[in-house]
Design an enzyme around this catalytic site. Structure first.
Site, PDB file in Angstrom:
ATOM      1  CG  ASP A  14     -20.025 -25.563  10.346  1.00 43.67           C
ATOM      2  OD1 ASP A  14     -20.174 -25.595  11.585  1.00 43.67           O
ATOM      3  OD2 ASP A  14     -19.398 -24.666   9.754  1.00 43.67           O
ATOM      4  NE  ARG A  95     -18.737 -24.646  -2.200  1.00 42.71           N
ATOM      5  CZ  ARG A  95     -17.506 -24.996  -1.806  1.00 42.71           C
ATOM      6  NH1 ARG A  95     -16.707 -25.625  -2.634  1.00 42.71           N
ATOM      7  NH2 ARG A  95     -17.091 -24.743  -0.588  1.00 42.71           N
ATOM      8  CG  ASP A 124     -18.030 -21.423  -0.901  1.00 42.33           C
ATOM      9  OD1 ASP A 124     -17.731 -21.244  -2.098  1.00 42.33           O
ATOM     10  OD2 ASP A 124     -17.181 -21.672  -0.026  1.00 42.33           O
ATOM     11  CB  SER A 175     -12.676 -21.941   6.970  1.00 46.21           C
ATOM     12  OG  SER A 175     -13.516 -22.291   5.899  1.00 46.21           O
TER      13      SER A 175
HETATM   14  N1  ARG Z   1     -12.601 -17.012  -1.007  1.00 47.23           N
HETATM   15  C1  ARG Z   1     -12.638 -18.160  -1.828  1.00 47.23           C
HETATM   16  C2  ARG Z   1     -13.856 -18.135  -2.714  1.00 47.23           C
HETATM   17  O1  ARG Z   1     -14.759 -17.429  -2.432  1.00 47.23           O
HETATM   18  C3  ARG Z   1     -12.506 -19.420  -1.028  1.00 47.23           C
HETATM   19  C4  ARG Z   1     -13.711 -19.920  -0.336  1.00 47.23           C
HETATM   20  C5  ARG Z   1     -13.383 -21.093   0.492  1.00 47.23           C
HETATM   21  N2  ARG Z   1     -14.554 -21.714   1.049  1.00 47.23           N
HETATM   22  C6  ARG Z   1     -14.584 -22.256   2.260  1.00 47.23           C
HETATM   23  N3  ARG Z   1     -15.722 -22.763   2.624  1.00 47.23           N
HETATM   24  N4  ARG Z   1     -13.565 -22.272   3.072  1.00 47.23           N
HETATM   25  O2  ARG Z   1     -13.908 -18.802  -3.708  1.00 47.23           O
END
Ligand code: ARG
Length: 400
Positions: A14, A95, A124, A175
């Site tokens: 991506d 993040r 995210d 992912s």
């Molecule tokens: N659900 C988790 C969170 O919101 C994991 C997110 C994982 N992110 C990803 N881009 N695969 O913190």
């Protein structure tokens, strides 16, 4: 019109496609910013080459592991931060530090925007954007993957058409997001919450160790500083505990969680090190925190975890809670013994020079110094209100 944007770059499908797509769609220059938070495959040279091949005008690669550990993971550990009681906030903690470096890169390169490759359904995007607005409200925020409407397959075709080097194949259905604090695995067959996660999704918690062993973690004022009496820098300590605990196949989480955007999602995580450290730290607090402080802290911890999950790392409430947590850690020094067996990790001992555990008060043997005679009056007064209630209004009133 955006002239130059700093894109959070992972080297994956991506964000590689985003470099080219942003130039075409927005007509802007793209500076790729890759932040190493301890994820797999963060080799700087490869990332640099890929970003340049996709058309980036420049690439910055930053090693933020020590900073992540010191300024983000340790505060979360001190707060025993677990979202919805289970998830140690792996992605949510990385993040804000990524955003900090993106904003710095935007200033360095005179960019007027930052960009991320998140879709519109996840958490995210919330963390990237709210953190950016907290640190640099003047910067524009671009979210190409939220606009382009491409499926994963479309994106792969787009990459082939434009000659963007990628390693993604159609089989890669998961992912994945990982850093020092653990690894999140989503999508694929696990989107059915009843489906058993396929064994191939696990990498940090592959069970290889067979012999039981103990691991002693030493903390100083809430910060882990040594394993089995060997002093370690934070990054090494976290890496070591991940390897040791992970080798016992412990630290997996399988849960359905509430995303900020209102979706329930099935998530699997492997967090051997962070879960073991939180377990040990919370246990050490059980002997070093005075009762009322411990209870109030326990009441605030879920709130702290929610703020981090919801993208509010840079916020006044989070800052105030940090001050509370920091003050609570003054005496959280000592050692915790973890016992590891295949599939299990548990605490089997704790000690501290500041322990509030008093043997003379607790023991039932001859060393007992507790004043038993004080208890009779104390218990009578403790129950006085209930006794009065019973006699006038409750079960005892029938016998008056
Ligand atoms: N659900 C988790 C969170 O919101 C994991 C997110 C994982 N992110 C990803 N881009 N695969 O913190």
């Amino acid at each position: 019109m955006t002239k130059r944007a700093v894109l959070a770059y992972s080297g994956g499908l991506d964000t590689s496609v985003a470099v080219t797509w942003m130039q075409e769609r927005y007509g802007c220059e793209v500076v790729a910013c890759a932040v190493d938070v301890g994820q797999d495959g963060a080799d700087g040279d490869t990332l640099r080459q890929r970003a340049l091949a996709a058309g980036a005008i420049d690439v910055v690669v930053i090693d933020a592991k020590a900073e992540l550990a010191r300024d983000y993971l340790v505060p979360a550990l001190k707060a025993n931060a677990l979202y919805e009681g289970r998830y140690p906030l792996v992605s949510a903690l990385s993040r804000p530090v990524i955003v900090k470096h993106m904003v710095a890169a935007a200033r360095q390169f005179g960019a007027d925007a930052v960009a991320h490759g998140c879709t519109g359904k996840g958490n995210d995007q919330v963390r990237f954007e709210v953190s950016t607005r907290a640190l640099a409200p003047d910067l524009e925020i671009l979210a190409p993957a939220r606009e382009w409407g491409m499926t994963r397959e479309d994106a792969i075709h787009y990459a082939y058409d434009k000659g963007i080097p990628i390693t993604a194949t159609k089989e890669k259905v998961y992912s994945i997001d990982d850093n020092l604090w653990g690894r999140a695995i989503e999508c694929g067959e696990m989107e059915d919450p009843w489906a058993v996660p396929p064994p191939g999704v696990w990498s940090m918690t592959k069970p290889t160790a067979t012999e039981p062993r103990d691991v002693v973690v030493r903390f100083e004022q809430g910060v882990p500083v040594a394993i089995d009496d060997v002093d370690l820098e934070l990054v090494d300590l976290i890496t070591t505990i991940n390897e040791v605990v992970g080798s016992y196949g412990w630290g997996r989480i399988d849960m359905v969680e509430n995303r900020r955007v209102g979706i329930k999602s099935r998530e699997t995580y492997e967090c051997p090190g962070s879960l073991a450290l939180i377990m040990a730290h919370a246990d050490l607090e059980s002997i070093t925190l005075e009762r009322d402080l411990a209870r109030e802290k326990a009441r605030l911890e879920p709130r702290y975890a929610e703020l981090i999950y919801d993208g509010l790392w840079f916020s006044p409430l989070k800052e105030a809670l940090d001050a509370f947590v920091e003050s609570s850690q003054r005496h959280v020094s000592g050692e915790v013994r973890l016992h590891l067996e295949p599939g299990s990790c548990r605490v089997t001992g704790r000690r501290s020079p500041h322990s509030l555990y008093d043997y003379g008060l607790a023991t039932y043997d001859s060393a007992d110094v507790f004043r038993h005679e004080d208890s009779a009056g104390f218990v009578r007064l403790w129950g006085l209100g209930i006794e009065t209630w019973s006699q006038r209004q409750g079960p005892g009133s029938e016998h008056q």
